[in-house]
Design an enzyme around this catalytic site. Structure first.
Site, PDB file in Angstrom:
ATOM      1  N   ASP A 254       9.789  42.238  35.290  1.00 59.28           N
ATOM      2  CA  ASP A 254      10.152  43.655  35.304  1.00 59.28           C
ATOM      3  C   ASP A 254       8.927  44.556  35.486  1.00 59.28           C
ATOM      4  O   ASP A 254       7.792  44.085  35.645  1.00 59.28           O
ATOM      5  CB  ASP A 254      10.909  43.973  33.996  1.00 59.28           C
ATOM      6  CG  ASP A 254      12.086  44.892  34.242  1.00 59.28           C
ATOM      7  OD1 ASP A 254      11.937  45.826  35.047  1.00 59.28           O
ATOM      8  OD2 ASP A 254      13.148  44.687  33.624  1.00 59.28           O
TER       9      ASP A 254
ATOM     10  N   GLY B 207      12.696  48.875  43.079  1.00 62.32           N
ATOM     11  CA  GLY B 207      12.361  49.573  44.325  1.00 62.32           C
ATOM     12  C   GLY B 207      11.293  50.650  44.149  1.00 62.32           C
ATOM     13  O   GLY B 207      10.978  51.384  45.091  1.00 62.32           O
TER      14      GLY B 207
ATOM     15  N   ASP C  53      19.119  50.112  38.076  1.00 62.71           N
ATOM     16  CA  ASP C  53      20.094  49.269  37.366  1.00 62.71           C
ATOM     17  C   ASP C  53      21.535  49.572  37.759  1.00 62.71           C
ATOM     18  O   ASP C  53      21.955  50.725  37.815  1.00 62.71           O
ATOM     19  CB  ASP C  53      19.973  49.495  35.850  1.00 62.71           C
ATOM     20  CG  ASP C  53      18.736  48.836  35.288  1.00 62.71           C
ATOM     21  OD1 ASP C  53      17.887  48.377  36.083  1.00 62.71           O
ATOM     22  OD2 ASP C  53      18.619  48.779  34.051  1.00 62.71           O
TER      23      ASP C  53
HETATM   24  C1  GAL Z   1      15.578  46.756  33.293  1.00 59.49           C
HETATM   25  C2  GAL Z   1      16.120  45.804  34.336  1.00 59.49           C
HETATM   26  C3  GAL Z   1      17.389  45.207  33.783  1.00 59.49           C
HETATM   27  C4  GAL Z   1      17.081  44.468  32.501  1.00 59.49           C
HETATM   28  C5  GAL Z   1      16.371  45.390  31.510  1.00 59.49           C
HETATM   29  C6  GAL Z   1      15.870  44.633  30.287  1.00 59.49           C
HETATM   30  O1  GAL Z   1      14.479  47.372  33.796  1.00 59.49           O
HETATM   31  O2  GAL Z   1      16.356  46.482  35.536  1.00 59.49           O
HETATM   32  O3  GAL Z   1      17.987  44.363  34.751  1.00 59.49           O
HETATM   33  O4  GAL Z   1      16.275  43.352  32.810  1.00 59.49           O
HETATM   34  O5  GAL Z   1      15.271  46.038  32.105  1.00 59.49           O
HETATM   35  O6  GAL Z   1      15.253  45.451  29.372  1.00 59.49           O
END
Ligand code: GAL
Length: 376
Positions: free
Chosen positions: A126, A162, A183
């Protein structure tokens, strides 16, 4: 090569967010293996954020929360592997994960080695809490190198949403897939938004590093972390068909232990999965009917010469959509035509004057695998 087609699997986040534990993961692996999902191609079982303790151990290594994962991660990996499946985990290039657990900034090599020791096959990586003084592409490259040198084949799933023009640099990081969207939520508006956001970045995906449109919400029906309103079955059909035509990885996000038959039928549609994972991995392209973002006609040329084609109606009213076969390279003057059946309903395609047409309900689609034939 770790994968030459978009990966498929199940991920804990969409439904369970922080409520992850061994029992959930192992019982979901059972379902994946035994319910036909594995046979359809779903193979990765991925634990997303919130699996770790807040502190590393005295050697600086990540520690699974013993209340959630009492036997540790190697045990989970062994269980998943014994089912003929693969094991995925999650970290982040910043100083903390998005849910504020320890992340891999400046610990890339230690963490990659730890994941390899646990027999991890997939790492979702992430982009939260990234120090602003360091470019994201360097941090992703560092983890790409650390994984490549970890002694184990680990699929690198970049998840920067992105940001920072990811499409320009992701190919240089060793990532095998990259999150090209923010998301997803379990709403029609979110699905529509994520489809439209792909139009301009399609050329950046493809074999080696797939555009990841985010985990699927099919079957959530408004339940779980990103559940919100939920969608109709037709909206889930559009969602799954678009992800497949656009060649996205397919990671299920619903609770597969309680999945309804309709969701399962959508998620295991063999014609769509074959299009998604077509060996040619050709770039899809979009023709906007009447220059309107709400009527994308999605085209993908397949390895055997067939053409995957979808009429999508993202608008709120029924639409008459059409395309001359000649626009797809199937030319009447060259003695060619096409045949095919809708992948969901089996309805044969409708042709008039060598033009393919359909009246598509709001939030609906018709998708064909066109076979080219000679006109007698
Ligand atoms: C977001 C990510 C999600 C999930 C989440 C976990 O940034 O896009 O898919 O992984 O973090 O905290």
């Amino acid at each position: 090569m770790i994968t030459h087609v978009p990966p498929m699997g199940w991920n804990t986040w969409n439904t369970f967010a922080g409520e992850v534990d061994e029992q959930l993961v192992l019982s979901s692996a059972d379902i994946l293996a035994e319910s036909g999902l594995k046979d359809a191609g779903y193979e990765y079982v991925v634990i997303d954020d919130c699996w770790a303790l807040k502190e590393r151990d005295k050697n600086g290594k990540l520690v699974p929360n013993p209340e959630k994962f009492p036997h540790g991660m190697k045990y989970v990996a062994d269980y998943i592997h014994a089912k003929g499946l693969k094991f995925g985990m999650y970290s982040c290039c910043g100083t903390m994960t998005c849910a504020e657990f320890p992340a891999s900034f400046d610990r890339e090599y230690t963490d990659a080695r730890t994941f390899a020791e646990w027999d991890v096959d997939f790492l979702k990586y992430d982009y939260c809490f990234k120090p602003s003084s360091v470019e994201g592409k360097l941090l992703f490259r560092r983890m790409g190198l650390a994984l490549a040198n970890s002694g184990r084949d680990i699929l690198f799933s970049g998840c920067s949403g992105g940001l920072d023009a990811t499409h320009e640099w992701i190919g240089s990081t060793g990532a095998n897939m990259w999150r090209s969207t923010p998301d997803i939520m379990d709403t029609w508006e979110s699905i529509k938004n994520l489809i439209i956001r792909q139009y301009d970045i399609l050329p950046f995906g493809g074999q080696g590093c797939f555009n990841d449109m985010d985990m699927l919400v099919v079957g959530m029906n408004g339940r779980g972390h990103v559940g919100l309103k939920g969608c109709t079955a037709d909206e889930y059909r559009v969602h799954f068909a678009a992800w497949c035509l656009l060649g996205s990885p397919l990671m299920i996000g619903c609770d597969i232990r309680n999945m309804d038959a309709e969701a399962k039928a959508i998620l295991t549609n063999p014609a769509l999965i074959a299009i998604d994972r077509d060996a040619r991995c050709a770039h899809p392209y979009i023709i906007r009917q009447s220059d309107n973002d709400e009527y994308p006609l999605i085209v993908r040329h397949l390895a055997d010469g067939d053409i995957a084609f979808g009429f999508f109606n993202l608008s709120d009213s029924a639409a008459n959509l059409w395309i001359p076969l000649a626009d797809l390279g199937i030319s009447f003057t060259q003695g060619k035509s096409a045949e095919g059946k809708d992948v969901y309903t089996g309805k044969p395609l409708a042709l008039k004057n060598e033009t393919l047409f359909a009246t598509v309900p709001p939030h609906g689609c018709e998708v064909y695998r066109l076979k080219i034939k000679d006109i007698k």
